[in-house]
Design a protein around this motif. Structure first.
Motif, PDB file in Angstrom:
ATOM      1  N   THR A 123      -4.235 -24.436 -66.120  1.00  0.00           N
ATOM      2  CA  THR A 123      -4.454 -23.149 -65.455  1.00  0.00           C
ATOM      3  C   THR A 123      -3.167 -22.477 -64.993  1.00  0.00           C
ATOM      4  N   SER A 207      -5.626 -23.995 -52.459  1.00  0.00           N
ATOM      5  CA  SER A 207      -5.303 -22.568 -52.493  1.00  0.00           C
ATOM      6  C   SER A 207      -4.111 -22.248 -51.606  1.00  0.00           C
ATOM      7  N   VAL A 212      -2.577 -19.883 -54.681  1.00  0.00           N
ATOM      8  CA  VAL A 212      -3.458 -19.374 -55.727  1.00  0.00           C
ATOM      9  C   VAL A 212      -4.761 -18.911 -55.078  1.00  0.00           C
ATOM     10  N   LYS A 213      -5.510 -18.099 -55.802  1.00  0.00           N
ATOM     11  CA  LYS A 213      -6.786 -17.629 -55.278  1.00  0.00           C
ATOM     12  C   LYS A 213      -7.778 -18.784 -55.183  1.00  0.00           C
ATOM     13  N   LYS A 216      -9.598 -19.721 -58.395  1.00  0.00           N
ATOM     14  CA  LYS A 216      -8.791 -20.510 -59.323  1.00  0.00           C
ATOM     15  C   LYS A 216      -8.678 -21.944 -58.831  1.00  0.00           C
ATOM     16  N   VAL A 219     -11.776 -23.771 -59.783  1.00  0.00           N
ATOM     17  CA  VAL A 219     -11.788 -24.121 -61.206  1.00  0.00           C
ATOM     18  C   VAL A 219     -11.003 -25.407 -61.446  1.00  0.00           C
TER      19      VAL A 219
END
Length: 240
Positions: A123, A207, A212-213, A216, A219
């Motif tokens: 990712t 996060s 990161v969001k 994401k 995920v």
């Protein structure tokens, strides 16, 4: 004329005592926990705590496990002598497992961190194995609380006659009627207050730690959730 600006001393790195105090941020403080992810030796405290609580829980449940095995019906084709030897072997393995709990915890944390590292690479998240190992170790404190809750329920209940009762319902399996499919119970049992708490915290900490969001971060965590669910279902196979 150039202005002289005095050089400020570098901020001291958190010490081991600070890391120990910071373990509890993994319960309720994602921002504080995210700072611990970069501490080189942070994982030591959570791993030791996880190992001690797991070993003590196993020790406390051992007499109950022995009782359940002794009153269980003999497996087909097994003599009483063979079954008794099997019980003694199982208890011996459990005792050995207790002493090797730190090794087991280290291996499990490493595998989980490796899964997160693979997903982070896929990712595009810049994360190191050591950071992810700290993350896994820190969040294991929530699993420690789950183990304490389970042992407390079993000890309070007292009258345990099956292996399934050694794993009290803490999740959605609490709504299943008696005699329900054990694999379904294993699947629904994963979704307990503690596991949902663990998922929420590990996503929020990931996060915050890697900027990161949250979507994401979720995920990245999903494969780890799937693996944990599969292990939970597989564990149901040994319940009678």
């Amino acid at each position: 004329m150039a202005t002289f600006v005095p050089e400020l001393p570098a901020s001291p790195r958190p010490g081991f005592a600070s890391d120990l105090a910071g373990m509890w941020s993994f319960l309720i403080d994602p921002a504080g926990a995210a700072r611990r992810v970069n501490s080189k030796w942070f994982w030591v405290g959570p791993l030791v705590l996880f190992s001690i609580v797991s070993a003590v829980a196993s020790f406390l449940l051992m007499p109950i496990v022995q009782h359940v095995l002794e009153i269980a019906p003999l497996p087909e084709g097994t003599t009483p002598e063979q079954y008794q030897k099997g019980i003694q072997m199982s208890l011996m393995v459990q005792r050995i497992f207790m002493w090797f709990m730190p090794v087991y915890a280290f291996v499990i944390f490493s595998v989980q961190a490796a899964i997160l590292l693979g997903m982070s690479t896929v990712t595009g998240v810049k994360a190191r194995f050591g950071q992810l190992f700290n993350l896994i170790a820190g969040c294991s404190i929530i699993q420690v609380l789950a183990a304490l809750a389970a042992v407390t329920i079993v000890k309070v209940k007292g009258d345990i006659s099956t292996m399934a009762e050694l794993r009290p319902p803490l999740g959605l399996d609490i709504f299943l009627p008696e005699g329900s499919n054990k694999y379904l119970a294993g699947f629904l049992g994963y979704f307990s207050v503690f596991e949902i708490w663990w998922i929420v915290m590990i996503v929020l900490i990931f996060s915050a730690a890697f900027a990161v969001k949250k979507g994401k971060a979720f995920v990245v965590i999903v494969p780890l959730i799937i693996v944990n669910i599969l292990f939970r279902i597989a564990g149901a196979a040994f319940q009678r």
